[in-house]
Write a protein that holds these residues in place. Sequence first.
Motif, PDB file in Angstrom:
ATOM      1  N   LEU A  60       0.649  -1.283   0.074  1.00 50.68           N
ATOM      2  CA  LEU A  60      -0.035  -0.054  -0.009  1.00 50.68           C
ATOM      3  C   LEU A  60       0.810   1.337   0.067  1.00 50.68           C
ATOM      4  CD1 LEU A  60      -2.656  -1.166   2.627  1.00 50.68           C
ATOM      5  CD2 LEU A  60      -2.911  -0.998   0.117  1.00 50.68           C
ATOM      6  N   GLN A  61       1.942   1.081   0.368  1.00 52.40           N
ATOM      7  CA  GLN A  61       2.979   2.298   0.627  1.00 52.40           C
ATOM      8  C   GLN A  61       4.441   2.080   0.314  1.00 52.40           C
ATOM      9  OE1 GLN A  61       2.982   3.884   4.671  1.00 52.40           O
ATOM     10  NE2 GLN A  61       4.264   5.552   4.106  1.00 52.40           N
ATOM     11  N   ASP A  62       5.021   3.103  -0.378  1.00 53.40           N
ATOM     12  CA  ASP A  62       6.333   2.875  -0.686  1.00 53.40           C
ATOM     13  C   ASP A  62       7.061   3.821   0.117  1.00 53.40           C
ATOM     14  OD1 ASP A  62       8.970   2.869  -1.637  1.00 53.40           O
ATOM     15  OD2 ASP A  62       8.587   3.722  -3.641  1.00 53.40           O
ATOM     16  N   PHE A  63       7.820   3.224   1.251  1.00 50.35           N
ATOM     17  CA  PHE A  63       8.317   3.946   2.235  1.00 50.35           C
ATOM     18  C   PHE A  63       9.520   4.863   1.644  1.00 50.35           C
ATOM     19  CE2 PHE A  63      11.276   0.143   1.953  1.00 50.35           C
ATOM     20  CZ  PHE A  63      12.366   0.691   2.004  1.00 50.35           C
ATOM     21  N   THR A  64      10.088   4.653   0.586  1.00 52.93           N
ATOM     22  CA  THR A  64      11.148   5.387   0.109  1.00 52.93           C
ATOM     23  C   THR A  64      10.591   6.912  -0.613  1.00 52.93           C
ATOM     24  OG1 THR A  64      11.020   4.444  -2.216  1.00 52.93           O
ATOM     25  CG2 THR A  64      12.524   3.590  -0.693  1.00 52.93           C
ATOM     26  N   ARG A  65       9.342   6.880  -0.607  1.00 53.30           N
ATOM     27  CA  ARG A  65       8.541   7.859  -1.124  1.00 53.30           C
ATOM     28  C   ARG A  65       7.859   8.977   0.020  1.00 53.30           C
ATOM     29  NH1 ARG A  65       9.238   8.196  -6.157  1.00 53.30           N
ATOM     30  NH2 ARG A  65       9.314   6.301  -7.527  1.00 53.30           N
ATOM     31  N   SER A  66       8.250   8.355   1.130  1.00 53.17           N
ATOM     32  CA  SER A  66       7.605   9.076   2.351  1.00 53.17           C
ATOM     33  C   SER A  66       8.202  10.356   2.982  1.00 53.17           C
ATOM     34  CB  SER A  66       7.320   8.200   3.544  1.00 53.17           C
ATOM     35  OG  SER A  66       8.502   7.895   4.266  1.00 53.17           O
ATOM     36  N   ASP A  67       7.927  11.023   3.657  1.00 46.34           N
ATOM     37  CA  ASP A  67       8.662  12.262   4.412  1.00 46.34           C
ATOM     38  C   ASP A  67       9.271  11.757   5.624  1.00 46.34           C
ATOM     39  OD1 ASP A  67       7.882  13.997   2.481  1.00 46.34           O
ATOM     40  OD2 ASP A  67       5.988  14.857   3.479  1.00 46.34           O
ATOM     41  N   ASP A  68       9.386  10.485   6.061  1.00 47.88           N
ATOM     42  CA  ASP A  68      10.002   9.924   7.249  1.00 47.88           C
ATOM     43  C   ASP A  68      11.473   9.928   6.940  1.00 47.88           C
ATOM     44  OD1 ASP A  68       7.448   9.824   8.617  1.00 47.88           O
ATOM     45  OD2 ASP A  68       7.062   7.974   7.742  1.00 47.88           O
ATOM     46  N   GLN A  69      12.158   9.960   8.039  1.00 48.01           N
ATOM     47  CA  GLN A  69      13.526   9.934   8.146  1.00 48.01           C
ATOM     48  C   GLN A  69      13.866   8.929   8.954  1.00 48.01           C
ATOM     49  OE1 GLN A  69      16.281  12.496   6.392  1.00 48.01           O
ATOM     50  NE2 GLN A  69      14.960  11.558   4.860  1.00 48.01           N
ATOM     51  N   TYR A  70      15.022   8.116   8.784  1.00 46.71           N
ATOM     52  CA  TYR A  70      15.609   7.309   9.806  1.00 46.71           C
ATOM     53  C   TYR A  70      16.944   7.268  10.086  1.00 46.71           C
ATOM     54  CZ  TYR A  70      10.927   5.064   8.496  1.00 46.71           C
ATOM     55  OH  TYR A  70       9.619   5.008   8.342  1.00 46.71           O
ATOM     56  N   ASP A  71      17.181   6.957  11.147  1.00 43.22           N
ATOM     57  CA  ASP A  71      18.696   6.775  11.622  1.00 43.22           C
ATOM     58  C   ASP A  71      19.215   5.643  11.335  1.00 43.22           C
ATOM     59  OD1 ASP A  71      18.758   9.355  13.358  1.00 43.22           O
ATOM     60  OD2 ASP A  71      17.571   8.393  14.805  1.00 43.22           O
ATOM     61  N   VAL A  72      18.681   4.567  11.317  1.00 45.47           N
ATOM     62  CA  VAL A  72      19.373   3.387  10.645  1.00 45.47           C
ATOM     63  C   VAL A  72      18.165   2.620   9.836  1.00 45.47           C
ATOM     64  CG1 VAL A  72      20.009   1.057  11.588  1.00 45.47           C
ATOM     65  CG2 VAL A  72      20.600   2.952  12.847  1.00 45.47           C
ATOM     66  N   ILE A  73      18.782   2.117   8.815  1.00 44.24           N
ATOM     67  CA  ILE A  73      17.948   1.248   8.019  1.00 44.24           C
ATOM     68  C   ILE A  73      18.524  -0.175   7.639  1.00 44.24           C
ATOM     69  CG2 ILE A  73      16.789   1.044   5.844  1.00 44.24           C
ATOM     70  CD1 ILE A  73      16.651   3.992   5.152  1.00 44.24           C
ATOM     71  N   PHE A  74      17.891  -1.051   7.964  1.00 46.53           N
ATOM     72  CA  PHE A  74      18.212  -2.469   8.103  1.00 46.53           C
ATOM     73  C   PHE A  74      17.514  -2.959   7.065  1.00 46.53           C
ATOM     74  CE2 PHE A  74      18.975  -6.727  10.523  1.00 46.53           C
ATOM     75  CZ  PHE A  74      20.148  -6.996   9.683  1.00 46.53           C
ATOM     76  N   ASP A  75      18.066  -3.404   5.815  1.00 45.67           N
ATOM     77  CA  ASP A  75      17.483  -3.831   4.569  1.00 45.67           C
ATOM     78  C   ASP A  75      17.744  -5.500   4.565  1.00 45.67           C
ATOM     79  OD1 ASP A  75      16.248  -4.492   2.233  1.00 45.67           O
ATOM     80  OD2 ASP A  75      17.632  -3.145   1.137  1.00 45.67           O
ATOM     81  N   LEU A  76      16.693  -6.199   4.650  1.00 41.09           N
ATOM     82  CA  LEU A  76      16.942  -7.664   4.528  1.00 41.09           C
ATOM     83  C   LEU A  76      16.165  -8.286   3.383  1.00 41.09           C
ATOM     84  CD1 LEU A  76      15.776  -8.231   8.362  1.00 41.09           C
ATOM     85  CD2 LEU A  76      18.065  -8.949   7.297  1.00 41.09           C
ATOM     86  N   VAL A  77      15.886  -7.285   2.317  1.00 39.29           N
ATOM     87  CA  VAL A  77      15.366  -7.563   1.136  1.00 39.29           C
ATOM     88  C   VAL A  77      15.974  -7.570  -0.025  1.00 39.29           C
ATOM     89  CG1 VAL A  77      13.084  -7.671  -0.099  1.00 39.29           C
ATOM     90  CG2 VAL A  77      12.930  -7.601   2.223  1.00 39.29           C
ATOM     91  N   GLY A  78      16.368  -6.109  -0.168  1.00 37.81           N
ATOM     92  CA  GLY A  78      17.162  -5.888  -1.026  1.00 37.81           C
ATOM     93  C   GLY A  78      16.723  -5.619  -2.412  1.00 37.81           C
ATOM     94  N   ASN A  79      15.348  -4.755  -2.277  1.00 40.47           N
ATOM     95  CA  ASN A  79      14.541  -4.674  -3.701  1.00 40.47           C
ATOM     96  C   ASN A  79      14.346  -3.357  -3.912  1.00 40.47           C
ATOM     97  OD1 ASN A  79      13.010  -4.049  -1.737  1.00 40.47           O
ATOM     98  ND2 ASN A  79      10.927  -5.483  -2.604  1.00 40.47           N
ATOM     99  N   HIS A  80      14.977  -2.464  -3.279  1.00 33.24           N
ATOM    100  CA  HIS A  80      14.823  -0.851  -3.459  1.00 33.24           C
ATOM    101  C   HIS A  80      16.101  -0.431  -3.943  1.00 33.24           C
ATOM    102  CE1 HIS A  80      11.079  -1.392  -1.211  1.00 33.24           C
ATOM    103  NE2 HIS A  80      10.851  -0.263  -1.827  1.00 33.24           N
ATOM    104  N   PRO A  81      16.484   0.390  -4.963  1.00 30.45           N
ATOM    105  CA  PRO A  81      17.878   1.001  -5.095  1.00 30.45           C
ATOM    106  C   PRO A  81      18.440   1.815  -4.013  1.00 30.45           C
ATOM    107  CG  PRO A  81      16.305   1.642  -6.622  1.00 30.45           C
ATOM    108  CD  PRO A  81      15.231   0.834  -5.667  1.00 30.45           C
ATOM    109  N   LEU A  82      19.850   1.822  -3.914  1.00 34.37           N
ATOM    110  CA  LEU A  82      20.213   2.733  -2.818  1.00 34.37           C
ATOM    111  C   LEU A  82      19.886   4.028  -3.002  1.00 34.37           C
ATOM    112  CD1 LEU A  82      22.219   2.511  -0.216  1.00 34.37           C
ATOM    113  CD2 LEU A  82      24.171   2.831  -1.973  1.00 34.37           C
ATOM    114  N   LYS A  83      19.897   4.550  -4.080  1.00 33.05           N
ATOM    115  CA  LYS A  83      19.268   6.122  -4.198  1.00 33.05           C
ATOM    116  C   LYS A  83      18.096   6.321  -3.452  1.00 33.05           C
ATOM    117  CE  LYS A  83      18.791   9.645  -7.762  1.00 33.05           C
ATOM    118  NZ  LYS A  83      19.020   9.925  -9.251  1.00 33.05           N
TER     119      LYS A  83
END
Length: 176
Positions: free
Chosen positions: A50-73
């Motif tokens: 329902l939501q693409d977190f990469t397009r939100s205004d939220d910001q994170y101190d740490v992101i732990f990616d266990l899937v690898g389906n979003h570009p680093l950019k």
Amino acid sequence: MLIIGAAGGVGTFAVQIGKWLGAHLTGVCSTRNVAFVQSIGADRAIDYTLQDFTRSDDQYDVIFDLVGNHPLKAIRRVLRSKGTFVGCGGGGPDKPASQLLSMMVGRLVTSPSTSQKHTGVFAKVNAADLNVLGDLLQFGKIEPALDRSYPLSGVAEALRYVESYHARGKVTIAVA
């Protein structure tokens, strides 16, 4: 902290350990796992259907990616300027090895040119870490989320299920 793949075998532990360490935690998961991810400790769960977190205004101190389906950019857009990205996913039967290699090289090339830290996880077993995990388990601070158990004769079926990327927590093999 944001955990991408929060309902999986590693993600369920990452959520619980993150909460034990005092993090305000958001988990990314599928619709069927939103309540589950919150039940194991996430303050918030984002349904990726329902939501693409990469397009939100939220910001994170740490992101732990266990899937690898979003570009680093895209990930970098929601990572704070002095935040840390930890990549630990991206392989699997449906993804070419070149994609995983590209992600790893991208982290290496990008990290020195930004105040953000980009790194990956490579398992190193040591007694001190295992003792901490053992204590957390023994004293009920974390607990494994068990999805399914298969008999020893069902190993191939269990592997197919895990490779479907829809396991919720751990899948076990009963050898007795």
